[in-house]
Every structure is written in structure tokens, then in C-alpha cells.
Design a protein around this motif. Sequence first.
Motif, PDB file in Angstrom:
ATOM      1  N   LEU A   1      -6.437  -3.640  -0.041  1.00 38.35           N
ATOM      2  CA  LEU A   1      -6.789  -2.589   0.925  1.00 38.35           C
ATOM      3  C   LEU A   1      -5.518  -1.900   1.458  1.00 38.35           C
ATOM      4  CD1 LEU A   1      -9.597  -1.711   2.251  1.00 38.35           C
ATOM      5  CD2 LEU A   1      -9.693  -3.645   0.726  1.00 38.35           C
ATOM      6  N   ALA A   2      -4.482  -2.685   1.691  1.00 37.85           N
ATOM      7  CA  ALA A   2      -3.236  -2.111   2.194  1.00 37.85           C
ATOM      8  C   ALA A   2      -2.656  -1.146   1.162  1.00 37.85           C
ATOM      9  CB  ALA A   2      -2.237  -3.224   2.502  1.00 37.85           C
ATOM     10  N   SER A   3      -2.745  -1.551  -0.097  1.00 37.60           N
ATOM     11  CA  SER A   3      -2.229  -0.707  -1.170  1.00 37.60           C
ATOM     12  C   SER A   3      -3.015   0.602  -1.252  1.00 37.60           C
ATOM     13  CB  SER A   3      -2.312  -1.501  -2.473  1.00 37.60           C
ATOM     14  OG  SER A   3      -2.129  -0.654  -3.553  1.00 37.60           O
ATOM     15  N   LEU A   4      -4.328   0.505  -1.107  1.00 33.11           N
ATOM     16  CA  LEU A   4      -5.161   1.712  -1.134  1.00 33.11           C
ATOM     17  C   LEU A   4      -4.847   2.614   0.068  1.00 33.11           C
ATOM     18  CD1 LEU A   4      -8.498   0.058  -2.244  1.00 33.11           C
ATOM     19  CD2 LEU A   4      -7.252   1.814  -3.520  1.00 33.11           C
ATOM     20  N   PHE A   5      -4.652   1.997   1.202  1.00 31.79           N
ATOM     21  CA  PHE A   5      -4.352   2.727   2.439  1.00 31.79           C
ATOM     22  C   PHE A   5      -3.072   3.556   2.233  1.00 31.79           C
ATOM     23  CE2 PHE A   5      -4.801   1.672   7.309  1.00 31.79           C
ATOM     24  CZ  PHE A   5      -5.174   2.984   7.539  1.00 31.79           C
ATOM     25  N   TRP A   6      -2.089   2.895   1.643  1.00 30.85           N
ATOM     26  CA  TRP A   6      -0.813   3.576   1.390  1.00 30.85           C
ATOM     27  C   TRP A   6      -1.007   4.752   0.434  1.00 30.85           C
ATOM     28  CZ3 TRP A   6       3.695   3.964   3.576  1.00 30.85           C
ATOM     29  CH2 TRP A   6       4.804   4.397   2.847  1.00 30.85           C
TER      30      TRP A   6
ATOM     31  N   GLU B   1      -2.229  -7.500   6.769  1.00 27.58           N
ATOM     32  CA  GLU B   1      -1.185  -6.689   6.115  1.00 27.58           C
ATOM     33  C   GLU B   1      -0.802  -5.578   7.081  1.00 27.58           C
ATOM     34  OE1 GLU B   1       0.513  -6.515   3.155  1.00 27.58           O
ATOM     35  OE2 GLU B   1      -0.333  -8.389   2.393  1.00 27.58           O
ATOM     36  N   LYS B   2       0.463  -5.513   7.390  1.00 29.82           N
ATOM     37  CA  LYS B   2       0.956  -4.416   8.234  1.00 29.82           C
ATOM     38  C   LYS B   2       1.596  -3.391   7.312  1.00 29.82           C
ATOM     39  CE  LYS B   2       1.887  -2.735  12.344  1.00 29.82           C
ATOM     40  NZ  LYS B   2       0.861  -2.523  13.364  1.00 29.82           N
ATOM     41  N   LEU B   3       1.306  -2.122   7.535  1.00 27.10           N
ATOM     42  CA  LEU B   3       1.881  -1.085   6.673  1.00 27.10           C
ATOM     43  C   LEU B   3       2.971  -0.318   7.400  1.00 27.10           C
ATOM     44  CD1 LEU B   3      -1.533  -0.923   5.843  1.00 27.10           C
ATOM     45  CD2 LEU B   3      -0.274   0.206   4.023  1.00 27.10           C
ATOM     46  N   PRO B   4       3.990   0.111   6.673  1.00 24.70           N
ATOM     47  CA  PRO B   4       5.044   0.902   7.317  1.00 24.70           C
ATOM     48  C   PRO B   4       4.610   2.358   7.447  1.00 24.70           C
ATOM     49  CG  PRO B   4       5.585   0.559   5.028  1.00 24.70           C
ATOM     50  CD  PRO B   4       4.278  -0.137   5.254  1.00 24.70           C
ATOM     51  N   MET B   5       3.473   2.566   8.065  1.00 27.46           N
ATOM     52  CA  MET B   5       2.983   3.941   8.230  1.00 27.46           C
ATOM     53  C   MET B   5       2.229   4.088   9.544  1.00 27.46           C
ATOM     54  SD  MET B   5      -0.042   4.201   5.415  1.00 27.46           S
ATOM     55  CE  MET B   5      -1.707   4.408   5.978  1.00 27.46           C
ATOM     56  N   MET B   6       2.312   5.300  10.087  1.00 28.63           N
ATOM     57  CA  MET B   6       1.782   5.594  11.411  1.00 28.63           C
ATOM     58  C   MET B   6       1.089   6.954  11.305  1.00 28.63           C
ATOM     59  SD  MET B   6       4.201   5.491  14.786  1.00 28.63           S
ATOM     60  CE  MET B   6       4.918   7.094  14.556  1.00 28.63           C
ATOM     61  N   PRO B   7      -0.105   6.982  10.664  1.00 33.14           N
ATOM     62  CA  PRO B   7      -0.730   8.285  10.422  1.00 33.14           C
ATOM     63  C   PRO B   7      -1.201   8.931  11.726  1.00 33.14           C
ATOM     64  CG  PRO B   7      -2.179   6.496   9.712  1.00 33.14           C
ATOM     65  CD  PRO B   7      -0.903   5.862  10.136  1.00 33.14           C
ATOM     66  N   PRO B   8      -1.119  10.269  11.828  1.00 32.87           N
ATOM     67  CA  PRO B   8      -1.718  10.930  12.991  1.00 32.87           C
ATOM     68  C   PRO B   8      -3.231  10.717  12.956  1.00 32.87           C
ATOM     69  CG  PRO B   8      -0.613  12.528  11.538  1.00 32.87           C
ATOM     70  CD  PRO B   8      -0.552  11.202  10.867  1.00 32.87           C
TER      71      PRO B   8
ATOM     72  N   TRP C   1       6.543   5.884   7.711  1.00 35.35           N
ATOM     73  CA  TRP C   1       5.941   7.139   7.283  1.00 35.35           C
ATOM     74  C   TRP C   1       5.046   7.664   8.410  1.00 35.35           C
ATOM     75  CZ3 TRP C   1       1.013   8.911   6.940  1.00 35.35           C
ATOM     76  CH2 TRP C   1       0.828  10.110   6.249  1.00 35.35           C
ATOM     77  N   PRO C   2       4.948   8.949   8.727  1.00 35.54           N
ATOM     78  CA  PRO C   2       5.509  10.086   7.993  1.00 35.54           C
ATOM     79  C   PRO C   2       6.859  10.554   8.535  1.00 35.54           C
ATOM     80  CG  PRO C   2       3.930  10.897   9.598  1.00 35.54           C
ATOM     81  CD  PRO C   2       4.007   9.404   9.777  1.00 35.54           C
ATOM     82  N   LEU C   3       7.448   9.781   9.462  1.00 38.12           N
ATOM     83  CA  LEU C   3       8.720  10.222  10.029  1.00 38.12           C
ATOM     84  C   LEU C   3       9.860  10.022   9.041  1.00 38.12           C
ATOM     85  CD1 LEU C   3       8.327   8.787  13.649  1.00 38.12           C
ATOM     86  CD2 LEU C   3       7.823  11.096  12.851  1.00 38.12           C
ATOM     87  N   ASP C   4       9.735   9.005   8.201  1.00 35.54           N
ATOM     88  CA  ASP C   4      10.794   8.706   7.231  1.00 35.54           C
ATOM     89  C   ASP C   4      10.197   8.708   5.824  1.00 35.54           C
ATOM     90  OD1 ASP C   4      12.664   8.010   9.399  1.00 35.54           O
ATOM     91  OD2 ASP C   4      11.357   6.276   9.653  1.00 35.54           O
ATOM     92  N   ASP C   5      11.048   8.962   4.887  1.00 29.62           N
ATOM     93  CA  ASP C   5      10.609   8.958   3.498  1.00 29.62           C
ATOM     94  C   ASP C   5      10.879   7.562   2.945  1.00 29.62           C
ATOM     95  OD1 ASP C   5       9.821   9.702   1.025  1.00 29.62           O
ATOM     96  OD2 ASP C   5      11.719  10.668   0.480  1.00 29.62           O
ATOM     97  N   ILE C   6       9.823   6.827   2.656  1.00 30.68           N
ATOM     98  CA  ILE C   6      10.060   5.444   2.224  1.00 30.68           C
ATOM     99  C   ILE C   6       9.241   5.049   1.024  1.00 30.68           C
ATOM    100  CG2 ILE C   6      10.860   4.406   4.364  1.00 30.68           C
ATOM    101  CD1 ILE C   6       7.995   3.586   4.943  1.00 30.68           C
ATOM    102  N   GLN C   7       9.713   4.013   0.396  1.00 28.37           N
ATOM    103  CA  GLN C   7       8.980   3.373  -0.691  1.00 28.37           C
ATOM    104  C   GLN C   7       8.411   2.096  -0.128  1.00 28.37           C
ATOM    105  OE1 GLN C   7       8.312   4.009  -3.985  1.00 28.37           O
ATOM    106  NE2 GLN C   7       8.973   6.102  -3.479  1.00 28.37           N
ATOM    107  N   TYR C   8       7.206   1.786  -0.498  1.00 28.74           N
ATOM    108  CA  TYR C   8       6.558   0.605   0.049  1.00 28.74           C
ATOM    109  C   TYR C   8       6.305  -0.358  -1.093  1.00 28.74           C
ATOM    110  CZ  TYR C   8       2.810  -2.021   2.367  1.00 28.74           C
ATOM    111  OH  TYR C   8       1.999  -2.992   2.902  1.00 28.74           O
ATOM    112  N   GLU C   9       6.815  -1.561  -0.938  1.00 25.46           N
ATOM    113  CA  GLU C   9       6.834  -2.481  -2.067  1.00 25.46           C
ATOM    114  C   GLU C   9       5.448  -2.939  -2.537  1.00 25.46           C
ATOM    115  OE1 GLU C   9       7.321  -6.647   0.341  1.00 25.46           O
ATOM    116  OE2 GLU C   9       8.888  -6.045  -1.071  1.00 25.46           O
ATOM    117  N   ILE C  10       4.444  -2.835  -1.655  1.00 25.81           N
ATOM    118  CA  ILE C  10       3.128  -3.356  -2.087  1.00 25.81           C
ATOM    119  C   ILE C  10       2.602  -2.595  -3.300  1.00 25.81           C
ATOM    120  CG2 ILE C  10       1.517  -1.972  -0.695  1.00 25.81           C
ATOM    121  CD1 ILE C  10       0.280  -4.830   0.032  1.00 25.81           C
TER     122      ILE C  10
END
Length: 506
Positions: free
Chosen positions: A268-273, A196-203, A487-496
Motif C-alpha cells: 500500500l505504501a508503494s502504491l501511495f508513493w 509504513e511511514k512515507l516521506p511525503m506530505m501531500p496537500p 515530497w513535494p517540498l524536496d525531490d526524492i527517491q523512495y527506496e520502497i
Amino acid sequence: MRKHRIGIAFFYHESHSFSPMKTEIEHFRNEGYFIGNEIYDAYTGTKTEVGGFLDVLKHDEDVEIVPLLCAAAIPSGVVSTNAYSIMEKQMLESIMQAGRMDGLLLALHGAMVVEDTFDPEEHLLGKIRELIGPGIPIATTLDMHANLSEKMLEYTPLHFGFKTYPHVDMYDQGVYAAKALMKQLRHGVKYYASFEKLPMMPPSINMRTSKGPMRKMIEWAKQAEEEEGICNVSVFGGFPYSDIPMAGASVVVVSLDPQRGKDTAEKLASLFWSVREEFIMELPNVKEGIDLAMSIEDDKPVVLADISDNPLSCGSGDTTELLREMLKMNIPDTLFGGLYDPESIKACRKAGVGNTVSLSLGGKVSPEFGKPVQVEATVVALSDGIFQNSGPFNQYLKVDLKGAAHIRVGNMDILLIGRPMSANDPEMFRHIGIEPSTRRILGLKAKNHFRAAFEPIVGRIIYVDAPGVASNRLTTFTYRHIPRPIWPLDDIQYEIEKRRTKEWKQ
Ligand SMILES: [Zn+2]
């Protein structure tokens, strides 16, 4: 019975797309470039992935180890096309010359970027697969900061990510990868991988696994591994300084049952988000950080961590803002290091121990983050810069700083080093006669890995928001290739989140 011939290799770099320091072949050769039998001397007995491979294989009577290539360099700018070509050629030649191979263990990082290739590790894995054919098992280890693409799973399902940050389980993951590979070889176990790839790039600043959101993730991953059919769960935070289309966080689940594996990866991806906001930290600036450090009364040193210039996050190790402010304050009993400055070390050698010398400290690689600081220094000690790590991170690995000098400026002691290196192990200071544990304030070029060895000897740790390529503020970088929105550069909704229907213990 004929022995299983298992190849072992290591190909490791974390590449910062915005660093001015391109990584050339000499950087690998100066740090860790071992071919064939040289690998035994470099890694036997070390708590590294290759150390783990070796320990499993050498105790197995049915195995013949085939050492191939180990190439690693400290995180820095993108790897040159030339350097990559040399290493790829060497890797493929080593495999060809090795003759029959029954399995391959490959320690990768997952965040290497080459000038003209966004995902060189996936590319190399593809080339290796092409060469050895589809039937030979491969297992990899990967850094927690890997930027993975789904393509990695096409070449093998066996990927084992680090579960600790500071990364003190490199050895363990090497052991797990080797054991899983041997199981596949001996018993024909069929593994599946779910991704699962997430649309997020945490520092990465708050990605430590002792507390905070990553601790939760790793606990959930370990819980999932208890379930039937689930062999391994890796949670990758990604490396946000690689400006590539596959940047960002992901989850890989290795299972014996593809449906269970998929469900687990989704959960796990959902929890990560759901915990993403916890990765964001507000940090004091340099002045505020120093004031805070000075206000603390403690028997143990207070650490000011210059995280934006952490060499293991690709910092040049020579930015000067924190150094300049600390020198201005001239606080007794302070130590700063290691500052990357081979020119100043040369001048210190010329002046000799006990003498004074005018130096222009740091600020040479990245002057945009602070000009050099002019000082009159006393040369206290000089060394070849070679020591062995004693702490849990990369334990027992030999480190070569390419020279070091201990200088004193006013009340402050400074360690100059001949190549960028995070202050991750107290031996960096001790090898030249400096004891860090008795100081009042330590200014360290470090971020998180140093905690493994330093936490027992220091008190409060203050992360300082100074300018630098490893800045925690991702908005300071001009990304061109990362997937957007993210995320966190853009404000998004993640479908998972909407797909999250299954019950899950939190
Ligand atoms: Zn890492």
C-alpha cells in the motif's frame, strides 16, 4: 456473568503550526467538553465515532459503558501547554476514578500538536497505557489527516482510520473499533499492526475519496481487507500544516498475521508513493475564479470555495480577499459565509434588524491575508447561531456558532458568525432564514467536507487560491521540524519502489 466495563473517550484536535490562533481550554469547553454521563446527551444518536462506540456497546448485554472524557475543538493553532495539561489530567483522573476497566475505546484525531509536545496523542496514549497496564485492550479511531508515528502502535495495534473525505464514516469506524475490541476481549483474538511511514506530505485539497488518488488508495485498502488475515487497512494522508517530525502520510494494517500485515503495508505504501503527483492541483486566483463563476450558466449555484481560509483546516474564517472581490463585482443573487466576525455581529445587534450599520468586515485575526472591508450593511436577521447538522457530515451534531447575523451589502448577502466554522452544512444558512440552493453564486469558507451536504444542491465547485493559512501551496510555509527530505517540498527517491517485487492488482 460479570460485565465487561468499557471506557469511552474522545480527544480531538487538528493543530496548525502556522496559525496565529492558539487553542486554549476555553476553545474545547465552548465546543465540546463533556465529562462522564454528559457524553450520552452529547453523542447518543450522532453519526460520530463516539456515536458508533455507544451503539455497539449499549446493545451488548455483557457490557457496562464507562464514559470518561470527550474533548474536541475546531482545528486551529497549536494547543497551549496549559490546555493540554488540564485535559490530560482530567482524562487520567476519569480513568482512575472509573475503577476496574476491561477495555478502552478512544477516538483520536492524530494531528494534534501542543506548544511543547509534537505528538500529544501518542503521549496521552502512553500515559493511559501506563495507568491501566499492558493487558487491557485499547482501540482507537483516527482521522484520515493523522500524522502518525510508529510509537502509536506500541500501545495498541487496533487503529481505525477514516476511509472517507469528506469524513462521513466516523460512525462506522467507531463501530469497527468497538467490535474489534469486543472480539479481543471475548475471544482473545490477537491482533498485529504493521506501519509504513512515507516521506511525503501531500496537500489535502485533492484527497477526496469520491475521485482521484485517494479514491484509488481506499479501493486498494478495501481490496486488501478482503485477503485472509487482514482485518483493517488505514491510509493516512497526514496533515501538512503541522510542523512536526512525524508529519506526513502513512499506512497502518491491522492483521492476524504479522508477515501478511507487513507485506500489505509495504504494498500500500508503494502504491501511495506511485500516485503522489495526482495530489497536486493548480487553482485559479480570486479574480480568475470569480470570472469563471460568472461565465457559468446553471440553475444550481456555482460555489467559490475559499479553501485557504477553511476553518476546518485551521483558517480563521475571516480573511477578506475573496469577499472584497465579490463585493466589488456586486453580482446579484450572491451569498458569502460564514465570515467570522463577532465585533460586527455586536454592531448589528446594536443597530437592530432592518437598520443600516457601518461595518469593518473580517481581516481581524489574520490581517496579513487581507485588511478588513469597510461596508454599509443592512441587518436582515440575527440569531443565537445554534443549529443541528442535517447533512451526512457530523450528522445531527449540534453546532453553536456563538451568534450569527445575516447582512446585505449591495446585491450580496453575507452571513456573519461568532466563531470560525466551515460552511459544511446548509443549516448554517437556513437556521437564520437564508436558502443557499437558490443563489447564483456561493462564496463559502470551506474546502472538502462541505461537499457531503452541498453537492446535491450546487453545480460547479471552484477552489480559489486566495491567501490564507490553509493555502494549498505548501512552499509558502517556513517549516522547521518536519522530516527532510520530503515530497513535494524536496525531490526524492523512495527506496520502497525498489522493494516492490510482489505482484499487485491495480
Ligand atoms: Zn480530517
